[in-house]
Motif scaffolding. Sequence first.
Motif, PDB file in Angstrom:
ATOM      1  N   ILE A  88     -61.120 -25.602 -29.977  1.00 51.85           N
ATOM      2  CA  ILE A  88     -61.094 -24.150 -29.807  1.00 51.85           C
ATOM      3  C   ILE A  88     -59.765 -23.613 -30.310  1.00 51.85           C
ATOM      4  O   ILE A  88     -58.693 -24.104 -29.930  1.00 51.85           O
ATOM      5  CB  ILE A  88     -61.295 -23.761 -28.331  1.00 51.85           C
ATOM      6  N   VAL A  89     -59.834 -22.591 -31.158  1.00 53.16           N
ATOM      7  CA  VAL A  89     -58.650 -21.894 -31.656  1.00 53.16           C
ATOM      8  C   VAL A  89     -58.709 -20.461 -31.148  1.00 53.16           C
ATOM      9  O   VAL A  89     -59.710 -19.760 -31.357  1.00 53.16           O
ATOM     10  CB  VAL A  89     -58.598 -21.895 -33.196  1.00 53.16           C
ATOM     11  N   VAL A  90     -57.660 -20.023 -30.480  1.00 55.30           N
ATOM     12  CA  VAL A  90     -57.538 -18.624 -30.068  1.00 55.30           C
ATOM     13  C   VAL A  90     -56.405 -17.995 -30.866  1.00 55.30           C
ATOM     14  O   VAL A  90     -55.247 -18.416 -30.752  1.00 55.30           O
ATOM     15  CB  VAL A  90     -57.263 -18.491 -28.556  1.00 55.30           C
ATOM     16  N   LEU A  91     -56.748 -17.011 -31.691  1.00 56.15           N
ATOM     17  CA  LEU A  91     -55.742 -16.246 -32.427  1.00 56.15           C
ATOM     18  C   LEU A  91     -55.410 -15.021 -31.594  1.00 56.15           C
ATOM     19  O   LEU A  91     -56.239 -14.124 -31.431  1.00 56.15           O
ATOM     20  CB  LEU A  91     -56.271 -15.829 -33.811  1.00 56.15           C
ATOM     21  N   LEU A  92     -54.205 -15.007 -31.047  1.00 57.82           N
ATOM     22  CA  LEU A  92     -53.760 -13.896 -30.210  1.00 57.82           C
ATOM     23  C   LEU A  92     -52.878 -12.971 -31.051  1.00 57.82           C
ATOM     24  O   LEU A  92     -51.750 -13.317 -31.403  1.00 57.82           O
ATOM     25  CB  LEU A  92     -52.982 -14.430 -29.004  1.00 57.82           C
ATOM     26  N   VAL A  93     -53.415 -11.803 -31.376  1.00 54.35           N
ATOM     27  CA  VAL A  93     -52.692 -10.824 -32.185  1.00 54.35           C
ATOM     28  C   VAL A  93     -52.065  -9.814 -31.231  1.00 54.35           C
ATOM     29  O   VAL A  93     -52.763  -8.992 -30.638  1.00 54.35           O
ATOM     30  CB  VAL A  93     -53.634 -10.126 -33.182  1.00 54.35           C
ATOM     31  N   ASP A  94     -50.764  -9.886 -31.074  1.00 49.55           N
ATOM     32  CA  ASP A  94     -50.061  -9.024 -30.134  1.00 49.55           C
ATOM     33  C   ASP A  94     -50.315  -7.564 -30.471  1.00 49.55           C
ATOM     34  O   ASP A  94     -50.122  -7.125 -31.606  1.00 49.55           O
ATOM     35  CB  ASP A  94     -48.554  -9.334 -30.185  1.00 49.55           C
ATOM     36  N   SER A  95     -50.776  -6.791 -29.464  1.00 50.17           N
ATOM     37  CA  SER A  95     -51.010  -5.348 -29.560  1.00 50.17           C
ATOM     38  C   SER A  95     -52.281  -4.957 -30.298  1.00 50.17           C
ATOM     39  O   SER A  95     -52.467  -3.779 -30.620  1.00 50.17           O
ATOM     40  CB  SER A  95     -49.819  -4.615 -30.183  1.00 50.17           C
ATOM     41  N   LEU A  96     -53.175  -5.912 -30.561  1.00 50.61           N
ATOM     42  CA  LEU A  96     -54.433  -5.561 -31.206  1.00 50.61           C
ATOM     43  C   LEU A  96     -55.360  -4.938 -30.164  1.00 50.61           C
ATOM     44  O   LEU A  96     -56.147  -5.615 -29.508  1.00 50.61           O
ATOM     45  CB  LEU A  96     -55.090  -6.791 -31.837  1.00 50.61           C
ATOM     46  N   GLY A  97     -55.253  -3.616 -30.015  1.00 56.90           N
ATOM     47  CA  GLY A  97     -56.116  -2.904 -29.090  1.00 56.90           C
ATOM     48  C   GLY A  97     -57.507  -2.706 -29.662  1.00 56.90           C
ATOM     49  O   GLY A  97     -57.730  -2.790 -30.872  1.00 56.90           O
ATOM     50  N   TRP A  98     -58.461  -2.427 -28.777  1.00 55.28           N
ATOM     51  CA  TRP A  98     -59.841  -2.202 -29.196  1.00 55.28           C
ATOM     52  C   TRP A  98     -59.934  -1.031 -30.178  1.00 55.28           C
ATOM     53  O   TRP A  98     -60.659  -1.101 -31.173  1.00 55.28           O
ATOM     54  CB  TRP A  98     -60.719  -1.953 -27.984  1.00 55.28           C
ATOM     55  N   ASP A  99     -59.198   0.039 -29.908  1.00 50.56           N
ATOM     56  CA  ASP A  99     -59.265   1.196 -30.796  1.00 50.56           C
ATOM     57  C   ASP A  99     -58.707   0.867 -32.168  1.00 50.56           C
ATOM     58  O   ASP A  99     -59.258   1.288 -33.195  1.00 50.56           O
ATOM     59  CB  ASP A  99     -58.545   2.397 -30.173  1.00 50.56           C
ATOM     60  N   MET A 100     -57.625   0.093 -32.238  1.00 54.86           N
ATOM     61  CA  MET A 100     -57.076  -0.309 -33.539  1.00 54.86           C
ATOM     62  C   MET A 100     -58.078  -1.161 -34.308  1.00 54.86           C
ATOM     63  O   MET A 100     -58.248  -1.005 -35.531  1.00 54.86           O
ATOM     64  CB  MET A 100     -55.783  -1.100 -33.340  1.00 54.86           C
ATOM     65  N   TYR A 101     -58.714  -2.089 -33.597  1.00 49.56           N
ATOM     66  CA  TYR A 101     -59.718  -2.949 -34.240  1.00 49.56           C
ATOM     67  C   TYR A 101     -60.860  -2.119 -34.807  1.00 49.56           C
ATOM     68  O   TYR A 101     -61.293  -2.319 -35.950  1.00 49.56           O
ATOM     69  CB  TYR A 101     -60.227  -3.967 -33.227  1.00 49.56           C
ATOM     70  N   GLN A 102     -61.345  -1.152 -34.035  1.00 51.77           N
ATOM     71  CA  GLN A 102     -62.448  -0.311 -34.495  1.00 51.77           C
ATOM     72  C   GLN A 102     -62.063   0.484 -35.742  1.00 51.77           C
ATOM     73  O   GLN A 102     -62.855   0.616 -36.687  1.00 51.77           O
ATOM     74  CB  GLN A 102     -62.872   0.639 -33.375  1.00 51.77           C
ATOM     75  N   GLN A 103     -60.834   0.995 -35.761  1.00 48.55           N
ATOM     76  CA  GLN A 103     -60.379   1.788 -36.897  1.00 48.55           C
ATOM     77  C   GLN A 103     -60.175   0.948 -38.160  1.00 48.55           C
ATOM     78  O   GLN A 103     -60.172   1.482 -39.275  1.00 48.55           O
ATOM     79  CB  GLN A 103     -59.080   2.508 -36.537  1.00 48.55           C
ATOM     80  N   SER A 104     -60.015  -0.364 -37.988  1.00 44.35           N
ATOM     81  CA  SER A 104     -59.734  -1.247 -39.125  1.00 44.35           C
ATOM     82  C   SER A 104     -60.976  -1.967 -39.642  1.00 44.35           C
ATOM     83  O   SER A 104     -60.878  -2.704 -40.629  1.00 44.35           O
ATOM     84  CB  SER A 104     -58.682  -2.296 -38.725  1.00 44.35           C
ATOM     85  N   LYS A 105     -62.125  -1.774 -39.031  1.00 44.32           N
ATOM     86  CA  LYS A 105     -63.298  -2.579 -39.364  1.00 44.32           C
ATOM     87  C   LYS A 105     -63.741  -2.416 -40.815  1.00 44.32           C
ATOM     88  O   LYS A 105     -64.234  -3.367 -41.429  1.00 44.32           O
ATOM     89  CB  LYS A 105     -64.451  -2.262 -38.405  1.00 44.32           C
ATOM     90  N   THR A 106     -63.570  -1.217 -41.378  1.00 45.96           N
ATOM     91  CA  THR A 106     -63.992  -1.034 -42.770  1.00 45.96           C
ATOM     92  C   THR A 106     -63.135  -1.848 -43.733  1.00 45.96           C
ATOM     93  O   THR A 106     -63.582  -2.183 -44.840  1.00 45.96           O
ATOM     94  CB  THR A 106     -63.924   0.447 -43.165  1.00 45.96           C
ATOM     95  N   ASP A 107     -61.910  -2.182 -43.327  1.00 45.34           N
ATOM     96  CA  ASP A 107     -61.015  -2.964 -44.187  1.00 45.34           C
ATOM     97  C   ASP A 107     -61.199  -4.464 -44.020  1.00 45.34           C
ATOM     98  O   ASP A 107     -60.630  -5.247 -44.785  1.00 45.34           O
ATOM     99  CB  ASP A 107     -59.550  -2.611 -43.879  1.00 45.34           C
ATOM    100  N   ILE A 108     -61.959  -4.863 -43.025  1.00 49.92           N
ATOM    101  CA  ILE A 108     -62.185  -6.291 -42.756  1.00 49.92           C
ATOM    102  C   ILE A 108     -63.685  -6.537 -42.580  1.00 49.92           C
ATOM    103  O   ILE A 108     -64.121  -7.173 -41.618  1.00 49.92           O
ATOM    104  CB  ILE A 108     -61.402  -6.773 -41.514  1.00 49.92           C
ATOM    105  N   GLY A 109     -64.460  -6.012 -43.540  1.00 50.84           N
ATOM    106  CA  GLY A 109     -65.908  -6.123 -43.458  1.00 50.84           C
ATOM    107  C   GLY A 109     -66.404  -7.550 -43.376  1.00 50.84           C
ATOM    108  O   GLY A 109     -67.427  -7.837 -42.750  1.00 50.84           O
ATOM    109  N   TRP A 110     -65.681  -8.481 -44.022  1.00 52.44           N
ATOM    110  CA  TRP A 110     -66.097  -9.880 -43.987  1.00 52.44           C
ATOM    111  C   TRP A 110     -66.170 -10.409 -42.559  1.00 52.44           C
ATOM    112  O   TRP A 110     -67.045 -11.226 -42.238  1.00 52.44           O
ATOM    113  CB  TRP A 110     -65.113 -10.750 -44.787  1.00 52.44           C
ATOM    114  N   LEU A 111     -65.239  -9.912 -41.692  1.00 56.77           N
ATOM    115  CA  LEU A 111     -65.199 -10.412 -40.313  1.00 56.77           C
ATOM    116  C   LEU A 111     -66.432  -9.965 -39.544  1.00 56.77           C
ATOM    117  O   LEU A 111     -67.054 -10.760 -38.823  1.00 56.77           O
ATOM    118  CB  LEU A 111     -63.926  -9.921 -39.627  1.00 56.77           C
ATOM    119  N   SER A 112     -66.808  -8.705 -39.699  1.00 59.50           N
ATOM    120  CA  SER A 112     -67.983  -8.194 -38.998  1.00 59.50           C
ATOM    121  C   SER A 112     -69.229  -8.991 -39.358  1.00 59.50           C
ATOM    122  O   SER A 112     -70.096  -9.243 -38.509  1.00 59.50           O
ATOM    123  CB  SER A 112     -68.191  -6.713 -39.321  1.00 59.50           C
TER     124      SER A 112
END
Length: 444
Positions: A88-112
């Motif tokens: 198991i790998v946990v990538l902990l991105v300091d300060s990655l809030g839910w709202d920031m993630y939602q706003q960035s989804k179009t730039d990281i389409g591969w992840l979705s």
Amino acid sequence: MAVAGLRTSPLPPTKKVGMNIPDLFCFFEHNFMKTTNLPGEFIPPDYFGGSIANIPATIASLLQIPFDGLPPLLEPMWLPISDQVERIVVLLVDSLGWDMYQQSKTDIGWLSSRLEIEAKITSVFPSTTVAALSSMWTGYAPAQHGMVGLRLFFPREATLASMLRFSPTFASFPNSLIDAGIKPEAFLQVPGFAQSLATYGIKTHSFKGYGIAYSALSRMLDRGVFETHGIVTAADLFVQLRDLLEETTGQLLYVNAYWPAIDTICHAYGPRHPSVGAEIMVTLNLLKTEFLDRLSPKAKKGTVLFITGDHGHVEAPVDQIINVDEEPTLNEMLLMRPAGEPRTPYLYARQGCQKSLLNYLKEEYPDKLMAMPSVQALTSGLLGPKPHAPDIAQRLGDVLATMRQGYNLLTRQEVEVPKLMKGRHGGMTAAEMEVPWLGIHLNS
């Protein structure tokens, strides 16, 4: 044919300890709703199966080992990718809030397109890195492990200290608390999660910034860690992480990889600055190009990747500062400088002023903060269920205040720093408390 190091038969089911999920739900339902009148914009921590403090028990469940601590995340947040999990790998991105993630989804389409788990969970309270990381490295809530804020009062040493520098706050003497006889390895009041994993032959690897890899805080968190890896850049992190998985194929493994750059940018420029979204995009795209795309099928076998944040951020406008030194009535009721966080200060009252201090805060700042007796914050479970750390009450002072909107309680020295922070965290707003929980089984 059995592969060396891989489990061929399941271990006993995960042991249930303390409160079970229904009990915890009843505990929080009763205490939060009936003993604390939280403002509507506040999101309380979800210790009964929906917070970052539940991640260690989730990992233990996936690896089929017993664990003493808070329960795992609710099953829909991990069961869909629980088949044949060995690493198991946990990538902990300091300060990655839910709202920031939602706003960035179009730039990281591969992840979705790759995600098998996408959920919203909460941070702990207070929503600050030292408390959150301590929960993620123990599986306990802040009131249980004892790390309840950035600045804590040490009565025996008669000092208010920074837990990042492990030094008095009035001057920078890094690790001077060690010279005072306080051992980092013994500071947290519960066992380390890596220690629990080591009991069952599972090695833990920790990745973090080169300059903090062996700090006092890292020594608190890394108890039982098999190896700590210092990193310089995000690219370096993912290259080293890839190399580790290639070198340890077939071994039971837990990896915690911590990346702090987004937090640094948010503090410097505010969470809405374009550099924040750019950093999220670059970091997660590097995760794809330098780690996922180049990992061999053998290294992917039995490996699960989770991505989360420890907390989010709010804007901290200069016109939403309460300067304690410019509030004479408030200042006269305080015994010492506030402990805790600018967003969640712990206030120590002068003798006989506890009630007056509480009433003053409620009457003078009703739209700027929520105040309650610190003992009420403890008994309500806001900082976690019992049993609590033995000295937790003295670390919270007499009155706990949590700031609303973008307000912060600062001293004159903090206001006059050359570059005032434009983003902060530590409070209970949705932007601070809600973080993503994303999962991918690399076999898929």
